[in-house]
Design a protein around this motif. Structure first.
Motif: not given
Length: 670
Positions: A377, A382-385, A615-616, A619, A611
């Motif tokens: 992340a 992966l998602f920034s959270i 997304y990746g 980002h 994913i």
């Protein structure tokens, strides 16, 4: 990318450069498609850049070598030493299981040394993910990272199920019977779902992830206590076992002696024993929280594997010397052995040791899982959270919470056998690519190597006159160790026609890829065509010889090039031999897994790649340097510019202005 176009006013040629990753708005459909594919290829192969602040981390660097060593020992010595040893002795190897654990330990240390080298160079929480990202590229890094997530996710769930089973055995199955009578069955004869919901495993997983969420140092203190207690129990078992030892159990010819199933049974046992060593990669995961990772990671890796191998060998020797191997109970090897020796009281000590060992293994998986998620992340894949670090505990709290719940639910619902086999394939794939990365890194030219190297003249003695150093022999030696020679053919081999046409490092890169392919072909022929080889089928023997020669040829191509031996951090010896042997062992074990495991891996990888590409890829932090820039236009020097045009180009030269004082501006405005 460059394109020459005609200047509208002057008739000269103008070069238009387009930043990589920016698609062209002109041209035919084929050209646009070709540019798009080129941009995609460059994007998925971009490598993680090692910057000056690469070692900076929001995690707390609080772990010493002792902490990390016990983390590795605790992660490896779990239920396996109490359960796996009995299975290998009874069904596969007999007393020669002692050698099975020795051979498996040797195979494990080959992979561990590769991890140790990268752990010292790239002390990040992502472990093999970070190593592959730096060396091979983004897509390969994501694939390995996604498989490591699978390993730790399933590992935590499977170990929690083992904890529940061990605790239930202490109460003679009362927990299982009570759950079935009060709640009922979840499924019957299912390969996936458990017979009943395992609330003990669910609760144990939640508790351990809560411990992990409190911070690295508290987690390590918790792990250290339980690991020391587990090792104390093991020393007790070894001592009591040797007290009851009878050497006749190894010499009895009626039962087959030391090799009742032959040497093949010993090797088959080694393949099974290898999975008892899975867990040492957790040491590399702790690198980002180590006080001195360059020193701690290599020492902890080798030390922990050495201690674990010694304990496995001694425990197995004690078991096979206590009772004949055919009398071993695979489900409860040590309690049954002590009962046969009229020492039933010892089974309670074994049960306590089992619970201690399983707890430390569960803690190791729970510690590594959120940190791998955090590393991916943090790079934007992966998602920034999941990159958020809770300031109070300095842990990736959202990763701990989210994946802790997923792991707990899986331990509640799924069978342990399915989880364990599914976990193994991702681990072996990671081991294989890390070994390949070591070879690629060693033969990279210096201008492509991102790691710090020793100065070329570091070996010279300080104060020695240069004239004394400039002999013919010393100059040749110095040239062979020059940074400029890394990845190039050795001096005596530069006349080889085919290899000299490659750019530095490219021949070794191609040889590494090909040797992976040939090892897969070689092992597949041996494993799936073994019956044909035994019958003397010419085609099977021919394929084995052909692929064997191809592997040797690739190896010779590698060693024909100058190797980078100037790293300032730990580097393993005998490269490329050790990484190739590691790849060979890992690929052979992967090909022995059930075909359903490969299907499940395909499903898991399909989810991961979805994913990544949705997304990746968009980002990724490595894409920032190429995003947001349009076309850059510059003259190539052949434009026909008239004198009148030049005369109209006026230039105003201004003196450099002194720094502005904000107070003066404020006063001027009054």
């Amino acid at each position: 990318m460059h394109q020459d176009v005609k200047h509208p006013d002057t008739g000269g040629r103008v070069s238009i450069s387009r930043v990589e990753g920016q698609p062209s708005t002109d041209g035919t459909m084929g050209e646009r498609m070709r540019e798009g594919m080129t941009s995609l290829w460059l994007a998925i192969n971009r490598k993680k850049t090692i910057t000056d602040d690469f070692h900076d981390t929001p995690l707390k660097r609080c772990l010493n070598t002792f902490d990390i060593t016990l983390l590795g020992i605790g992660h490896m010595i779990g239920a396996g030493i109490y359960v796996l040893s009995g299975t290998v002795v009874k069904d596969l190897a007999g007393p020669s299981a002692v050698l099975s654990f020795l051979f498996a330990g040797f195979a494990a240390i080959l992979s561990a040394l590769c991890y140790a080298e990268f752990g010292a160079k790239v002390p990040k929480a992502g472990s093999a993910y970070s190593y592959t990202y730096v060396t091979l590229g983004e897509l390969w890094g994501f694939i390995i990272g996604w498989n490591i997530v699978l390993e730790h996710l399933l590992g935590a769930s499977a170990i929690a199920r083992a904890f529940s089973g061990a605790l239930d055995s202490v109460f003679n199955g009362a927990i299982r019977n009570s759950t079935l009578s009060n709640i009922g069955t979840l499924s019957k004869n299912s390969e996936w779902l458990s017979e009943y919901p395992d609330f003990i495993a669910f609760s144990a997983t939640i508790i351990v992830f809560i411990v992990v969420g409190t911070g690295a140092k508290f987690t390590m203190n918790f792990n250290n206590v339980f690991t020391v207690l587990n090792m104390t129990v093991l020393v007790f078992l070894i001592c009591v076992g040797f007290y009851f030892a009878d050497i006749k159990n190894w010499e009895n010819a009626k039962t087959g002696g030391f090799f009742p199933h032959g040497f093949a049974g010993c090797l088959s046992g080694a393949a099974t024993c290898f999975f008892a060593y899975i867990g040492f990669e957790g040491i590399a995961t702790a690198g980002e929280e180590a006080k001195n990772p360059e020193r701690s990671i290599p020492i902890s890796t080798v030390t922990s594997l050495g201690i674990v191998t010694f304990l496995y060998i001694m425990v197995t020797a004690a078991l096979t010397l206590m009772i004949p191997y055919q009398d071993v109970d695979p489900t409860a090897a040590f309690p049954h052995a002590f009962a046969m020796r009229s020492a039933e009281w010892a089974k309670y000590i074994v049960a306590i040791g089992t619970l201690f060992g399983i707890t430390t293994s569960l803690l190791g998986s729970a510690f590594s899982l959120p940190r791998t998620i955090y590393a991916m992340a943090s790079d934007g894949l992966l998602f920034s959270i999941f990159a958020y670090i809770y300031p109070r505990t300095q842990t990736p709290i959202w990763g701990v919470f989210t994946f802790g719940m997923i792991s707990a639910l899986m331990s509640l619902l799924f069978e342990i056998e399915t989880l364990v086999e599914f976990m193994s394939i991702g681990t072996l794939m990671a081991y294989t690519l890390v070994a390949a990365s070591v070879i690629i890194l060693r033969y990279l030219p210096a201008n492509k190597c991102q790691f710090k190297l020793k100065p070329e003249g570091e070996g010279e003695e300080i104060g020695q006159p240069a004239s004394e150093m400039e002999t013919e022999e010393s100059s040749i030696i110095k040239k062979s160790k020059s940074h400029d020679d890394f990845g190039r053919l050795k001096e005596k081999l530069k006349s080889i026609p085919l290899l000299r046409s490659f750019e530095p490092g490219n021949a070794s890169l191609l040889a590494t890829f090909l040797i992976l392919v040939f090892i897969v072909c070689f092992c597949s022929t041996l494993i799936f065509g073994f019956s044909s080889i035994e019958k003397g089928a010419w085609w099977a023997i021919f394929l084995v010889i052909l692929f064997g020669i191809a592997i040797i040829a690739c190896f010779l191509v590698m060693i024909a090039h100058e190797k980078n031996d100037a790293f300032t951090t730990f580097s393993i010896p005998f490269v490329p031999l050790i990484p190739i042997l590691s790849m060979f062992c890992n690929i052979a074990l992967m090909l022995n897994l059930n075909y359903l495991t490969w299907i499940r891996l395909g499903i898991w990888m399909a989810v991961g790649l979805t994913i990544y590409f949705s997304y990746g890829l968009w980002h990724s932090h490595e894409a920032r340097s190429t995003n947001g820039y349009g076309e850059i236009v510059h003259y190539t020097g052949d434009a026909n510019i008239s004198c009148s045009t030049i005369s109209n180009m006026n230039e105003e030269i201004l003196e450099q202005q002194p720094a502005r004082n904000p107070n003066e501006d404020f006063q001027g405005g009054m």
